[in-house]
Design a protein around this motif. Structure first.
Motif, PDB file in Angstrom:
ATOM      1  N   SER A   1       0.845  -1.195   0.000  1.00 58.48           N
ATOM      2  CA  SER A   1       0.000   0.000   0.000  1.00 58.48           C
ATOM      3  C   SER A   1       0.877   1.241   0.000  1.00 58.48           C
TER       4      SER A   1
ATOM      5  N   GLU B   1      -3.187   0.443  -3.657  1.00 56.38           N
ATOM      6  CA  GLU B   1      -2.684  -0.888  -3.321  1.00 56.38           C
ATOM      7  C   GLU B   1      -2.098  -1.505  -4.582  1.00 56.38           C
TER       8      GLU B   1
ATOM      9  N   ARG C   1      -6.222  -1.377  -6.474  1.00 59.58           N
ATOM     10  CA  ARG C   1      -7.320  -0.485  -6.117  1.00 59.58           C
ATOM     11  C   ARG C   1      -6.756   0.824  -5.594  1.00 59.58           C
ATOM     12  N   GLN C   2      -7.600   1.861  -5.647  1.00 58.88           N
ATOM     13  CA  GLN C   2      -7.195   3.177  -5.197  1.00 58.88           C
ATOM     14  C   GLN C   2      -8.316   3.833  -4.403  1.00 58.88           C
ATOM     15  N   LYS C   3      -7.914   4.751  -3.517  1.00 60.23           N
ATOM     16  CA  LYS C   3      -8.875   5.525  -2.747  1.00 60.23           C
ATOM     17  C   LYS C   3      -8.374   6.957  -2.659  1.00 60.23           C
TER      18      LYS C   3
ATOM     19  N   GLY D   1      -1.057  -1.128   5.484  1.00 59.17           N
ATOM     20  CA  GLY D   1      -2.276  -1.659   4.880  1.00 59.17           C
ATOM     21  C   GLY D   1      -2.467  -3.144   5.076  1.00 59.17           C
TER      22      GLY D   1
ATOM     23  N   GLU E   1      -8.530  -5.742   4.269  1.00 51.24           N
ATOM     24  CA  GLU E   1      -9.806  -5.034   4.339  1.00 51.24           C
ATOM     25  C   GLU E   1      -9.699  -3.631   4.920  1.00 51.24           C
TER      26      GLU E   1
ATOM     27  N   ASN F   1     -11.635   1.605   6.296  1.00 52.74           N
ATOM     28  CA  ASN F   1     -11.978   0.447   5.487  1.00 52.74           C
ATOM     29  C   ASN F   1     -11.770   0.818   4.024  1.00 52.74           C
ATOM     30  N   TRP F   2     -11.336  -0.152   3.226  1.00 48.41           N
ATOM     31  CA  TRP F   2     -11.163   0.132   1.811  1.00 48.41           C
ATOM     32  C   TRP F   2     -12.489   0.506   1.156  1.00 48.41           C
ATOM     33  N   SER F   3     -13.593   0.034   1.743  1.00 46.34           N
ATOM     34  CA  SER F   3     -14.903   0.291   1.155  1.00 46.34           C
ATOM     35  C   SER F   3     -15.505   1.620   1.588  1.00 46.34           C
TER      36      SER F   3
END
Length: 244
Positions: free
Chosen positions: A2, A17, A28-30, A45, A48, A68-70
């Motif tokens: 991460s 990530e 994935r990205q945020k 990281g 989850e 949270n990644w979500s």
């Protein structure tokens, strides 16, 4: 793997990530709206969730938060901290190790939304990096060099060894039985890692008790032995009447 990156306007932090060994480099990205600065973000990281330490420009302090990644908002956060230069997860992401200026903290993060601080150890130099190997923690503590802690009891880490590098210890890597130290003035230092954790022997037969009385002229022992190096080949015992 991460990674956190700051956008040029310093108003957004992009958490990415990566899979270094896979065909899909970016998993994935945020995008988080954080008011921070260059070099002001540290990240640890997991599958989850991830922990983020970042410099909060309005307060001139650091925040430590879990996400949270979500989700887009922190599930937990503490503010007003001193400089955080090191974050590390260990033991299947059960514990979070934090280097906050002159303090080495260990959190139990079995519930990432409700971390519990188990211990705080003071140092005399900034903690720039933390490397975990089993129940041993290696700290790059700038002017103090490398500090080695026994963390088998997370609530009571014990300083068991130290090595003062020629300049200031900045970051760490482990290759086999060698510890690689990036020293700010002296460059790369290579340290040998002696076996500093004693093996443990467990007697389970004929009984798993501290004492066992018998009138027999011989006795057969059974049990097991463990060691952090994983290199126990045999166990030799003796008593005050000889034997082994």
């Amino acid at each position: 793997l991460s990674v956190a990156a700051i956008r040029p306007d310093y108003t957004n932090t992009v958490i990415t990530e990566h899979d270094p060994s896979g065909a899909n480099w970016i998993l994935r990205q945020k995008d988080l709206s954080l008011s921070t600065s260059v070099n002001g973000v540290r990240i640890a990281g997991a599958q989850e969730f991830f922990f983020l330490a970042y410099y909060d420009s309005p307060s001139s302090k650091y925040n430590l938060a879990s996400y949270n990644w979500s989700g887009s908002t922190p599930t937990w956060q503490i503010s007003g901290l001193a400089d955080i230069n090191a974050l590390q997860l260990s033991h299947n992401n059960r514990f979070l190790h934090v280097g906050e200026r002159l303090k080495y903290r260990i959190y139990d993060v079995i519930d990432p939304a409700n971390p519990v601080c188990l211990s705080t150890n003071a140092t005399t130099s900034y903690i720039n990096d933390i490397l975990i190997n089993g129940d041993v923690a290696y700290l790059a503590a700038f002017g103090q060099g490398v500090l080695v802690y026994d963390i088998s009891d997370k609530s009571q880490p014990r300083l068991i060894r130290s090595y003062d590098t020629p300049g200031q210890a900045n970051s760490l890597a482990k290759i086999g039985d060698r510890l690689i130290v990036a020293d700010y003035q002296a460059g790369i230092q290579v340290l040998g890692l002696p076996d500093i954790v004693a093996p443990q022997v467990f007697i389970t037969a004929p009984v798993a008790l501290p004492q066992y009385l018998t009138n027999n002229s011989s006795i057969t022992l059974g049990g097991a032995a463990t060691d952090d190096s994983g290199q126990i080949s045999r166990v030799i015992w003796s008593n005050d009447r000889g034997g082994g």
